[in-house]
Design a protein around this motif. Structure first.
Motif, short mmCIF file in Angstrom:
data_model
loop_
_atom_site.label_atom_id
_atom_site.label_comp_id
_atom_site.label_asym_id
_atom_site.label_seq_id
_atom_site.Cartn_x
_atom_site.Cartn_y
_atom_site.Cartn_z
N MET A 175 0.85 -1.19 0.00
CA MET A 175 0.00 0.00 0.00
C MET A 175 0.88 1.24 0.00
SD MET A 175 -3.02 1.09 2.66
CE MET A 175 -1.95 1.16 4.08
N LYS A 176 0.78 2.04 -1.03
CA LYS A 176 1.58 3.25 -1.14
C LYS A 176 0.85 4.44 -0.52
CE LYS A 176 4.48 2.23 -5.14
NZ LYS A 176 4.93 2.73 -6.47
N MET A 177 1.59 5.22 0.27
CA MET A 177 1.03 6.43 0.87
C MET A 177 1.96 7.59 0.57
SD MET A 177 -0.36 5.20 4.61
CE MET A 177 -1.46 6.60 4.75
N LYS A 178 1.40 8.78 0.53
CA LYS A 178 2.21 9.98 0.37
C LYS A 178 3.17 10.12 1.55
CE LYS A 178 -1.07 12.92 -2.17
NZ LYS A 178 -1.88 14.17 -2.08
N SER A 222 -6.43 7.37 12.51
CA SER A 222 -6.21 6.26 11.59
C SER A 222 -7.29 5.19 11.76
CB SER A 222 -4.82 5.65 11.84
OG SER A 222 -4.59 4.56 10.98
N LEU A 223 -7.62 4.88 12.99
CA LEU A 223 -8.63 3.87 13.26
C LEU A 223 -9.99 4.29 12.72
CD1 LEU A 223 -9.36 1.19 14.65
CD2 LEU A 223 -9.70 2.48 16.77
N THR A 274 -11.70 2.45 9.43
CA THR A 274 -12.94 1.75 9.76
C THR A 274 -14.10 2.24 8.93
OG1 THR A 274 -12.24 1.37 12.05
CG2 THR A 274 -14.60 1.26 11.62
N LEU A 275 -14.16 3.55 8.72
CA LEU A 275 -15.36 4.16 8.16
C LEU A 275 -15.34 4.28 6.64
CD1 LEU A 275 -18.01 5.44 9.14
CD2 LEU A 275 -16.82 7.64 9.25
N VAL A 276 -14.18 4.53 6.06
CA VAL A 276 -14.10 4.92 4.65
C VAL A 276 -13.85 3.71 3.76
CG1 VAL A 276 -12.87 6.35 2.97
CG2 VAL A 276 -13.28 7.21 5.30
N GLN A 285 -6.15 13.72 5.35
CA GLN A 285 -6.37 13.72 3.91
C GLN A 285 -5.78 12.48 3.24
OE1 GLN A 285 -5.01 17.31 1.96
NE2 GLN A 285 -4.61 16.22 0.04
N SER A 286 -4.56 12.12 3.63
CA SER A 286 -3.82 11.09 2.91
C SER A 286 -4.37 9.68 3.13
CB SER A 286 -2.34 11.13 3.29
OG SER A 286 -1.73 12.31 2.81
N ILE A 287 -4.88 9.38 4.33
CA ILE A 287 -5.42 8.03 4.57
C ILE A 287 -6.64 7.76 3.70
CG2 ILE A 287 -6.52 6.52 6.27
CD1 ILE A 287 -4.53 7.49 8.32
N PRO A 288 -7.65 8.66 3.62
CA PRO A 288 -8.77 8.40 2.70
C PRO A 288 -8.31 8.27 1.25
CG PRO A 288 -9.36 10.11 4.26
CD PRO A 288 -7.90 9.86 4.45
#
Length: 374
Positions: free
Chosen positions: A1-4, A94-95, A99-101, A118-121
């Motif tokens: 999983m790539k993240m900014k 994060s949790l 969990t929600l999105v 912003q970055s996690i969603p």
């Protein structure tokens, strides 16, 4: 999983430990355990003996009952069942987001804000629509713009109140207007409230969960209570279905928080008024120092913060903010965070919640540096 790359955290990781004057710090002057016990008139021998004899097993899985009861006192009409502890507010955010999105959801997020929100969603694959906070609006969300960003696919609106980095604070009426927009599309509202209570007045600053049954509050012991080393935060919500789901997800990445951390946090929350007075006095004194300095600087402008521990300083030099901050650090030992880490150029984030002498000396060094840029 790539993240900014997490811009602000990477910048702090690179520069913070070597800084002579850390004007990037966002926590109110940290407390030692000795200082906390002294400030709260807690018998040190009794407390330390309790810590020494506590078995280091898993704690209460959802958080110690006494601690959760203490957290409820920071809100209106909350019960311990509405609270679960996490590894800091960063763990809480994060949790909630994971969990929600879902990937086919749409999420509205204010900007500038803490990049995690912003970055996690975005990493999950949701469509993220940015709600720009602008200086001409005192860095408060534009309700008319918000209405254009939501639709029947909007799962969540994400706020940060008080805002990091601008220090803006939404009054209850403004927060209520956002909630009305959320209700119109049946969206949740997540509000990172990690700086809540650090206000310039003694009036109660409402939480989103005081006003909305689909509101979610995240916070921690770090900023407001000067105990970042505990790495202890929480999620609070009245939404029972969401709480049940989040407890299931939490088993995968938390299990429980540390029993000793929760013992220390319980002491702090049992004396929250004492700690809040100390820390409000610090941020109010230091904001006055910062305000006087800004007023003396021909190349600096700002929207004066209303709460929290951070401010955005805008400058009129051509130098990009990362280059500005790197040169400042190398020449003076002063650490600031470039506005570029929040996608704002020709701006600097400054913290003002530590020792007043360090703040004043750091500002003097910054003045000297800017004189050399002329």
């Amino acid at each position: 999983m790539k993240m900014k790359t997490f811009g602000v955290e990477q910048w702090m990781d690179e520069y913070e430990t070597a800084a002579t004057y850390n004007l990037g710090e966002t926590c109110v002057s940290p407390l030692s355990l000795h200082a906390l016990l002294s400030l709260t008139d807690t018998d040190e021998q009794t407390f330390t003996q309790k810590m020494l004899t506590t078995r280091l097993t898993y704690g209460n899985i959802v958080g110690a009952p006494e601690l959760r009861a203490g957290i409820t006192q920071l809100y209106q009409n909350l019960t311990p069942e509405n609270v679960v502890t996490t590894h800091g507010a960063i763990g809480a955010n994060s949790l909630v987001l994971t969990t929600l999105v879902d990937p086919d959801d749409e999420v509205v997020v204010v900007t500038p804000t803490y990049q995690q929100l912003q970055s996690i969603p975005e990493t999950i694959g949701a469509t993220v629509r940015l709600l720009a906070l602008k200086p001409e609006n005192d860095y408060l969300p534009d309700i008319a713009q918000l209405k254009t960003l939501v639709n029947d696919k909007t799962k969540l609106i994400v706020l940060n109140n008080p805002d990091n980095p601008s220090g803006s604070l939404m009054p209850q009426e403004h927060l209520q207007r956002i909630i009305e927009v959320a209700k119109s599309v049946d969206a949740y509202v997540l509000c990172d409230e990690v700086y809540r209570h650090l206000t310039q007045t003694d009036t109660y600053s409402p939480s989103v969960i005081d006003l909305y049954d689909k509101g979610i509050s995240t916070s921690s012991m770090s900023k407001v209570f000067s105990l970042a080393g505990l790495r202890l935060g929480w999620v609070a919500t009245h939404d029972e279905a969401f709480m049940k789901t989040i407890l299931s997800h939490r088993d995968y990445n938390t299990i429980s928080c540390g029993v000793l951390d929760e013992m220390v946090a319980e002491v702090a929350l049992n004396h929250k008024d004492t700690l809040l007075k100390r820390n409000r006095d610090i941020v109010r004194k230091n904001l006055a120092i910062l305000n006087d300095w800004v007023n003396s600087q021909p190349h600096i402008s700002w929207v004066k913060p209303q709460a929290g521990t951070t401010a955005l300083l805008h400058y009129d030099f051509a130098l990009p903010s990362e280059q500005f901050c790197d040169q400042l650090f190398k020449q003076t030992g002063v650490l600031l965070v470039p506005g570029a880490e929040f996608d704002i150029e020709h701006a600097l984030r400054i913290g003002y919640a530590f020792e007043s002498k360090e703040l004043q000396t750091g500002l003097d060094k910054l003045s000297e540096f800017m004189t050399g840029l002329n």
